[in-house]
Design a protein around this motif. Structure first.
Motif, PDB file in Angstrom:
ATOM      1  N   ILE A   1       0.854  -6.650   2.243  1.00  0.00           N
ATOM      2  CA  ILE A   1       2.288  -7.346   1.662  1.00  0.00           C
ATOM      3  C   ILE A   1       3.377  -7.043   3.108  1.00  0.00           C
ATOM      4  N   ILE A   2       3.181  -5.965   3.707  1.00  0.00           N
ATOM      5  CA  ILE A   2       3.973  -5.608   4.944  1.00  0.00           C
ATOM      6  C   ILE A   2       3.699  -6.675   5.919  1.00  0.00           C
ATOM      7  N   ILE A   3       2.840  -7.027   6.354  1.00  0.00           N
ATOM      8  CA  ILE A   3       2.210  -8.020   7.354  1.00  0.00           C
ATOM      9  C   ILE A   3       2.660  -9.595   6.821  1.00  0.00           C
ATOM     10  N   SER A   4       2.770  -9.724   5.561  1.00  0.00           N
ATOM     11  CA  SER A   4       3.187 -11.128   5.126  1.00  0.00           C
ATOM     12  C   SER A   4       4.567 -11.626   5.714  1.00  0.00           C
ATOM     13  N   PHE A   5       5.343 -10.414   6.121  1.00  0.00           N
ATOM     14  CA  PHE A   5       6.655 -10.559   6.704  1.00  0.00           C
ATOM     15  C   PHE A   5       6.790 -10.906   8.145  1.00  0.00           C
ATOM     16  N   TYR A   6       5.413 -10.726   8.892  1.00  0.00           N
ATOM     17  CA  TYR A   6       5.213 -11.125  10.272  1.00  0.00           C
ATOM     18  C   TYR A   6       5.471 -12.620  10.469  1.00  0.00           C
TER      19      TYR A   6
ATOM     20  N   ALA B   1       2.533   8.211  12.174  1.00  0.00           N
ATOM     21  CA  ALA B   1       2.502   8.153  10.435  1.00  0.00           C
ATOM     22  C   ALA B   1       0.916   8.003  10.069  1.00  0.00           C
ATOM     23  N   ALA B   2       0.104   7.468  10.835  1.00  0.00           N
ATOM     24  CA  ALA B   2      -1.252   7.109  10.779  1.00  0.00           C
ATOM     25  C   ALA B   2      -2.079   8.718  10.894  1.00  0.00           C
ATOM     26  N   ALA B   3      -1.513   9.525  11.755  1.00  0.00           N
ATOM     27  CA  ALA B   3      -2.104  10.663  12.182  1.00  0.00           C
ATOM     28  C   ALA B   3      -2.079  11.590  11.015  1.00  0.00           C
ATOM     29  N   PHE B   4      -0.953  11.629  10.123  1.00  0.00           N
ATOM     30  CA  PHE B   4      -0.812  12.228   8.976  1.00  0.00           C
ATOM     31  C   PHE B   4      -1.575  11.721   7.752  1.00  0.00           C
TER      32      PHE B   4
ATOM     33  N   ALA C   1       4.924  -2.344  13.711  1.00  0.00           N
ATOM     34  CA  ALA C   1       4.835  -0.948  13.613  1.00  0.00           C
ATOM     35  C   ALA C   1       4.668  -0.241  12.224  1.00  0.00           C
ATOM     36  N   LEU C   2       5.398  -0.581  11.083  1.00  0.00           N
ATOM     37  CA  LEU C   2       5.139  -0.136   9.925  1.00  0.00           C
ATOM     38  C   LEU C   2       3.878  -0.470   9.185  1.00  0.00           C
ATOM     39  N   GLY C   3       3.246  -1.781   9.636  1.00  0.00           N
ATOM     40  CA  GLY C   3       1.888  -2.158   9.228  1.00  0.00           C
ATOM     41  C   GLY C   3       0.796  -1.245   9.817  1.00  0.00           C
ATOM     42  N   LEU C   4       1.090  -1.101  11.224  1.00  0.00           N
ATOM     43  CA  LEU C   4       0.009  -0.010  11.868  1.00  0.00           C
ATOM     44  C   LEU C   4       0.057   1.277  11.342  1.00  0.00           C
ATOM     45  N   ALA C   5       1.380   1.820  10.857  1.00  0.00           N
ATOM     46  CA  ALA C   5       1.450   3.176  10.367  1.00  0.00           C
ATOM     47  C   ALA C   5       0.573   3.382   9.262  1.00  0.00           C
ATOM     48  N   LEU C   6       0.359   2.356   8.399  1.00  0.00           N
ATOM     49  CA  LEU C   6      -0.307   2.485   7.163  1.00  0.00           C
ATOM     50  C   LEU C   6      -2.022   2.249   7.393  1.00  0.00           C
TER      51      LEU C   6
ATOM     52  N   ALA D   1       8.611  -2.804  23.308  1.00  0.00           N
ATOM     53  CA  ALA D   1       7.724  -3.066  22.231  1.00  0.00           C
ATOM     54  C   ALA D   1       6.442  -2.664  21.848  1.00  0.00           C
ATOM     55  N   ALA D   2       5.793  -2.334  22.886  1.00  0.00           N
ATOM     56  CA  ALA D   2       4.482  -1.898  22.932  1.00  0.00           C
ATOM     57  C   ALA D   2       4.300  -0.488  22.675  1.00  0.00           C
ATOM     58  N   SER D   3       5.277   0.519  22.946  1.00  0.00           N
ATOM     59  CA  SER D   3       5.377   1.683  22.507  1.00  0.00           C
ATOM     60  C   SER D   3       5.876   1.781  21.205  1.00  0.00           C
ATOM     61  N   THR D   4       6.695   0.853  20.675  1.00  0.00           N
ATOM     62  CA  THR D   4       7.738   1.117  19.405  1.00  0.00           C
ATOM     63  C   THR D   4       6.126   0.774  18.375  1.00  0.00           C
ATOM     64  N   VAL D   5       5.413  -0.176  18.757  1.00  0.00           N
ATOM     65  CA  VAL D   5       4.515  -0.408  17.822  1.00  0.00           C
ATOM     66  C   VAL D   5       3.245   0.615  17.362  1.00  0.00           C
ATOM     67  N   LEU D   6       3.317   1.413  18.745  1.00  0.00           N
ATOM     68  CA  LEU D   6       2.212   2.437  18.677  1.00  0.00           C
ATOM     69  C   LEU D   6       2.957   3.791  18.199  1.00  0.00           C
ATOM     70  N   LEU D   7       4.049   3.524  17.962  1.00  0.00           N
ATOM     71  CA  LEU D   7       4.791   4.825  17.283  1.00  0.00           C
ATOM     72  C   LEU D   7       4.274   5.055  15.722  1.00  0.00           C
ATOM     73  N   GLY D   8       3.622   3.721  15.217  1.00  0.00           N
ATOM     74  CA  GLY D   8       3.037   3.725  13.878  1.00  0.00           C
ATOM     75  C   GLY D   8       1.833   4.600  13.829  1.00  0.00           C
TER      76      GLY D   8
END
Length: 388
Positions: free
Chosen positions: A179-184, A143-146, A12-17, A133-140
């Motif tokens: 850096i963030i996705i390296s934690f996946y 942030a991307a919208a802004f 979710a955080l990776g998607l936000a960026l 899970a699907a909706s939580t990831v899309l919440l990212g």
């Protein structure tokens, strides 16, 4: 209900960026295109290019994930996108329209990878947590919208050619995304099940539930992309609304695409997937009515808010429904086909948006989308038991 695992929040955080690449291109692609394109009818070609690139990349990305795993594929593509974002900046600097379009098409590879985040999240949880899970990831995407439009405006004047700096800032975001996705962490699955060949696609696609899932997500994306891609051109270039107003409308639209994800898991648990997707079609219908009735900022804003909500309900509904059509050992090929159909259709919509709005105007563009709503409506009603 138990809490979601770390993987879901990392994604979710990776998607936000990194999904900010899409919102940035939607916002500035048509504007840069209006300045660089040899014809105004080609103004939205850069926006279409990223969508075409996404459609072409969906199958190769799925095959890469099957061969190398999701984590390795994610990281390799993110690193590649850093370089391609700099190529996009360079293309604006040298005023090359076609190099700009080519670089955005290559960024489509990244978007195809980001679109797999929702499936990676769904595989990280138990069956009862799949909608959440699907909706939580899309919440990212909120942030991307802004982030996307803000770095577009913030980077517009950094260098001599407008928006060159915007893509340099985008490259930095993908560095942080790496850096963030390296934690996946890849999810362990039953090796016997995943090594088995599974059913052929010809058998899987005979299931009505497969077509309902695909058609709802596909038409939701097509209608959304067709209208969204044309909006900056119609609003800023043709109607003369300010860049700030145009940015606000696009940001509001993208927030509306992802904000309902806070509630979609709850909605599905209360009313079912079918009724949620029918509500999405209703939101689309009201969107078209508002868009058709005027060209004021309020008309654009209200219609694109509803456009985002309609997309969310149809896309999350289709995403949640799709796993009912495949077994775990069939997931990569079915997901690849699903993504190719969705983003191939979206690419056609985006490619035609600039041509249509320039040739026949905003109102006729809106009317063209009306028959498309009958397709998901018919699919839902045809498989009403499977989509309950």
């Amino acid at each position: 209900m138990k809490s979601l695992p770390k993987n879901v929040w990392v994604l979710a955080l990776g998607l936000a960026l990194m999904m900010s690449a899409s919102s940035l291109v939607v916002f500035v692609g048509g504007l840069v295109g209006s300045e660089l394109a040899p014809s105004k009818r080609l103004a939205t070609l850069p926006v279409a290019a990223i969508i075409v690139g996404t459609a072409i990349a969906t199958v190769p990305v799925a095959l890469m994930m099957k061969r190398f795993g999701r984590r390795t594929t994610f990281l390799v593509i993110i690193a590649f996108t850093v370089a391609i974002s700099l190529l996009a900046a360079y293309s604006i600097h040298i005023q090359s329209f076609y190099l700009f379009c080519f670089s955005l098409a290559l960024i489509g590879l990244s978007v195809a990878s980001l679109n797999q985040f929702r499936f990676a999240a769904m595989e990280s949880v138990s069956v009862d947590q799949v909608p959440k899970a699907a909706s939580t990831v899309l919440l990212g995407g909120i942030a991307a919208a802004f982030v996307g439009p803000e770095i577009a405006v913030g980077g517009k004047e950094l260098l001599s050619e407008p928006f060159t700096g915007s893509f340099i800032l985008l490259a930095l975001l993908f560095v942080f995304g790496f850096i963030i996705i390296s934690f996946y962490q890849n999810v362990s699955v039953d090796s016997k099940e995943t090594d088995a060949p599974g059913r052929p696609l010809s058998e899987i696609i005979k299931q009505p539930v497969f077509w309902t899932a695909v058609l709802c997500a596909m038409m939701g994306y097509a209608v959304m992309s067709f209208i969204m891609t044309a909006t900056p051109v119609s609003m800023h270039v043709m109607d003369g609304h300010s860049l700030e107003d145009t940015k606000w409308v696009i940001q509001s639209h993208i927030v509306a695409m992802f904000l309902p994800s806070l509630f979609t898991a709850w909605i599905i648990s209360k009313v079912g997937i079918k009724n949620m997707m029918l509500t999405g079609i209703g939101a689309f219908a009201i969107c078209l009515i508002i868009a058709y009735t005027g060209h004021h900022v309020g008309h654009y804003w209200g219609s694109l808010i509803l456009l985002g909500i309609g997309w969310n309900f149809l896309f999350i509904g289709g995403t949640t429904l799709l796993p009912r059509a495949y077994n775990n050992n069939e997931r990569f090929k079915v997901q690849a086909l699903n993504e190719f159909m969705i983003f191939g259709t979206q690419a056609l919509a985006a490619l035609s948006a600039g041509l249509v709005v320039s040739a026949v105007g905003w109102e006729n563009l809106i009317l063209i989308t009306v028959p498309l709503l009958a397709i998901p409506l018919g699919a839902i009603l045809f498989t009403r038991k499977a989509t309950a």
